[in-house]
Design a protein around this motif. Structure first.
Motif, PDB file in Angstrom:
ATOM      1  N   ALA A  19       0.333  23.614 -67.103  1.00 47.88           N
ATOM      2  CA  ALA A  19      -0.723  24.624 -67.109  1.00 47.88           C
ATOM      3  C   ALA A  19      -0.035  25.982 -67.128  1.00 47.88           C
ATOM      4  N   LEU A  20      -0.331  26.773 -68.154  1.00 49.91           N
ATOM      5  CA  LEU A  20       0.380  28.034 -68.361  1.00 49.91           C
ATOM      6  C   LEU A  20      -0.534  29.244 -68.274  1.00 49.91           C
ATOM      7  N   ILE A  21       0.077  30.367 -67.895  1.00 46.70           N
ATOM      8  CA  ILE A  21      -0.559  31.671 -68.017  1.00 46.70           C
ATOM      9  C   ILE A  21       0.198  32.385 -69.136  1.00 46.70           C
ATOM     10  N   ILE A  22      -0.528  32.730 -70.197  1.00 41.18           N
ATOM     11  CA  ILE A  22       0.074  33.337 -71.381  1.00 41.18           C
ATOM     12  C   ILE A  22      -0.073  34.858 -71.303  1.00 41.18           C
ATOM     13  N   GLU A  23       0.944  35.568 -71.779  1.00 39.66           N
ATOM     14  CA  GLU A  23       0.871  37.025 -71.839  1.00 39.66           C
ATOM     15  C   GLU A  23      -0.077  37.433 -72.962  1.00 39.66           C
ATOM     16  N   TYR A  24      -0.898  38.437 -72.679  1.00 40.75           N
ATOM     17  CA  TYR A  24      -1.838  38.948 -73.663  1.00 40.75           C
ATOM     18  C   TYR A  24      -1.086  39.432 -74.907  1.00 40.75           C
ATOM     19  N   GLY A  25      -1.644  39.120 -76.070  1.00 40.91           N
ATOM     20  CA  GLY A  25      -1.072  39.590 -77.324  1.00 40.91           C
ATOM     21  C   GLY A  25      -0.205  38.567 -78.025  1.00 40.91           C
ATOM     22  N   HIS A  26       0.114  37.463 -77.363  1.00 39.87           N
ATOM     23  CA  HIS A  26       0.946  36.433 -77.984  1.00 39.87           C
ATOM     24  C   HIS A  26       0.062  35.368 -78.635  1.00 39.87           C
ATOM     25  N   ASN A  27       0.568  34.789 -79.693  1.00 39.78           N
ATOM     26  CA  ASN A  27      -0.140  33.747 -80.417  1.00 39.78           C
ATOM     27  C   ASN A  27      -0.076  32.458 -79.597  1.00 39.78           C
ATOM     28  N   ILE A  28      -1.226  31.988 -79.123  1.00 39.76           N
ATOM     29  CA  ILE A  28      -1.267  30.836 -78.220  1.00 39.76           C
ATOM     30  C   ILE A  28      -0.711  29.565 -78.865  1.00 39.76           C
ATOM     31  N   PRO A  29      -1.109  29.197 -80.096  1.00 38.84           N
ATOM     32  CA  PRO A  29      -0.534  27.985 -80.698  1.00 38.84           C
ATOM     33  C   PRO A  29       0.991  28.063 -80.864  1.00 38.84           C
ATOM     34  N   MET A  55      18.869  16.936 -69.954  1.00 38.35           N
ATOM     35  CA  MET A  55      19.323  16.923 -68.563  1.00 38.35           C
ATOM     36  C   MET A  55      19.204  15.556 -67.892  1.00 38.35           C
ATOM     37  N   THR A  56      18.252  14.731 -68.342  1.00 39.82           N
ATOM     38  CA  THR A  56      18.022  13.459 -67.645  1.00 39.82           C
ATOM     39  C   THR A  56      18.352  12.227 -68.470  1.00 39.82           C
ATOM     40  N   GLY A  57      18.320  12.349 -69.788  1.00 38.78           N
ATOM     41  CA  GLY A  57      18.516  11.175 -70.629  1.00 38.78           C
ATOM     42  C   GLY A  57      17.240  10.374 -70.813  1.00 38.78           C
ATOM     43  N   LEU A  58      16.147  10.808 -70.186  1.00 41.91           N
ATOM     44  CA  LEU A  58      14.862  10.142 -70.366  1.00 41.91           C
ATOM     45  C   LEU A  58      14.254  10.583 -71.699  1.00 41.91           C
ATOM     46  N   GLU A  59      13.368   9.762 -72.253  1.00 44.47           N
ATOM     47  CA  GLU A  59      12.697  10.091 -73.514  1.00 44.47           C
ATOM     48  C   GLU A  59      11.338  10.726 -73.208  1.00 44.47           C
ATOM     49  N   VAL A  60      11.081  11.890 -73.761  1.00 44.26           N
ATOM     50  CA  VAL A  60       9.798  12.562 -73.569  1.00 44.26           C
ATOM     51  C   VAL A  60       8.870  12.154 -74.704  1.00 44.26           C
ATOM     52  N   THR A  61       7.740  11.540 -74.336  1.00 48.28           N
ATOM     53  CA  THR A  61       6.794  11.086 -75.352  1.00 48.28           C
ATOM     54  C   THR A  61       5.676  12.096 -75.586  1.00 48.28           C
ATOM     55  N   ASP A  62       5.264  12.809 -74.538  1.00 52.84           N
ATOM     56  CA  ASP A  62       4.172  13.777 -74.644  1.00 52.84           C
ATOM     57  C   ASP A  62       4.473  15.000 -73.795  1.00 52.84           C
ATOM     58  N   VAL A  63       4.135  16.173 -74.329  1.00 53.32           N
ATOM     59  CA  VAL A  63       4.133  17.415 -73.552  1.00 53.32           C
ATOM     60  C   VAL A  63       2.785  18.071 -73.849  1.00 53.32           C
ATOM     61  N   ASP A  64       1.851  17.918 -72.921  1.00 47.29           N
ATOM     62  CA  ASP A  64       0.523  18.496 -73.083  1.00 47.29           C
ATOM     63  C   ASP A  64       0.493  19.864 -72.418  1.00 47.29           C
ATOM     64  N   VAL A  65      -0.016  20.865 -73.134  1.00 47.21           N
ATOM     65  CA  VAL A  65      -0.069  22.236 -72.627  1.00 47.21           C
ATOM     66  C   VAL A  65      -1.527  22.646 -72.480  1.00 47.21           C
ATOM     67  N   ARG A  66      -1.837  23.201 -71.313  1.00 43.91           N
ATOM     68  CA  ARG A  66      -3.175  23.745 -71.056  1.00 43.91           C
ATOM     69  C   ARG A  66      -3.021  25.221 -70.730  1.00 43.91           C
ATOM     70  N   ILE A  67      -3.750  26.061 -71.441  1.00 46.32           N
ATOM     71  CA  ILE A  67      -3.715  27.496 -71.160  1.00 46.32           C
ATOM     72  C   ILE A  67      -4.756  27.761 -70.075  1.00 46.32           C
ATOM     73  N   ALA A  68      -4.280  28.137 -68.886  1.00 51.68           N
ATOM     74  CA  ALA A  68      -5.165  28.335 -67.743  1.00 51.68           C
ATOM     75  C   ALA A  68      -5.679  29.763 -67.659  1.00 51.68           C
TER      76      ALA A  68
END
Length: 128
Positions: free
Chosen positions: A80-90, A107-120
């Motif tokens: 969950a992110l707070i975006i600075e005004y004026g930046h392109n969200i996508p 850093m971990t060697g684990l495989e990342v399958t999903d990174v879901d972003v929510r603009i709060a």
């Protein structure tokens, strides 16, 4: 008998001669949060009310606004992110996804399958 707090930990490496390397899910969340805040346009991570109160009294929670789920050697992350005004969200969101995926995998060697972003929220003032 002493009581100990047990975090969710995951085995990264096992070696009969040297032992086992484990990582806590909180560490994976911290890696994701730090990587996300390094992206230009991200003002801060959004947290729940208890995180916000702790932050105001000086306690920093590096994993706030991040939820990770580790199943086997695969990771799903939600931020969950707070975006600075004026930046392109996508554009910012895509940069965060790439940076978080790369940081966790390197850093971990684990495989990342999903990174879901929510603009709060959108910040009018840079909070870094």
């Amino acid at each position: 008998m002493e009581k100990t707090y047990e975090q969710n930990t995951y085995v990264l490496q096992e070696d009969e001669d040297l032992g086992t390397v484990k990582i806590a899910d909180e560490v994976v969340a911290m890696i994701a949060g730090l990587a996300a805040t390094e992206v230009d346009g991200v003002a801060a991570m959004a947290g729940n009310i208890s995180n916000e109160l702790l932050n105001k009294v000086g306690v920093k929670n590096l994993a706030k606004g991040v939820k990770v789920e580790v199943i086997g050697k695969k990771v799903k992350a939600e931020l969950a992110l707070i975006i600075e005004y004026g930046h392109n969200i996508p554009v910012v969101s895509q940069a965060v996804q790439g940076k978080v995926k790369t940081a966790i995998e390197n850093m971990t060697g684990l495989e990342v399958t999903d990174v879901d972003v929510r603009i709060a929220s959108v910040s009018m003032v840079k909070e870094k």
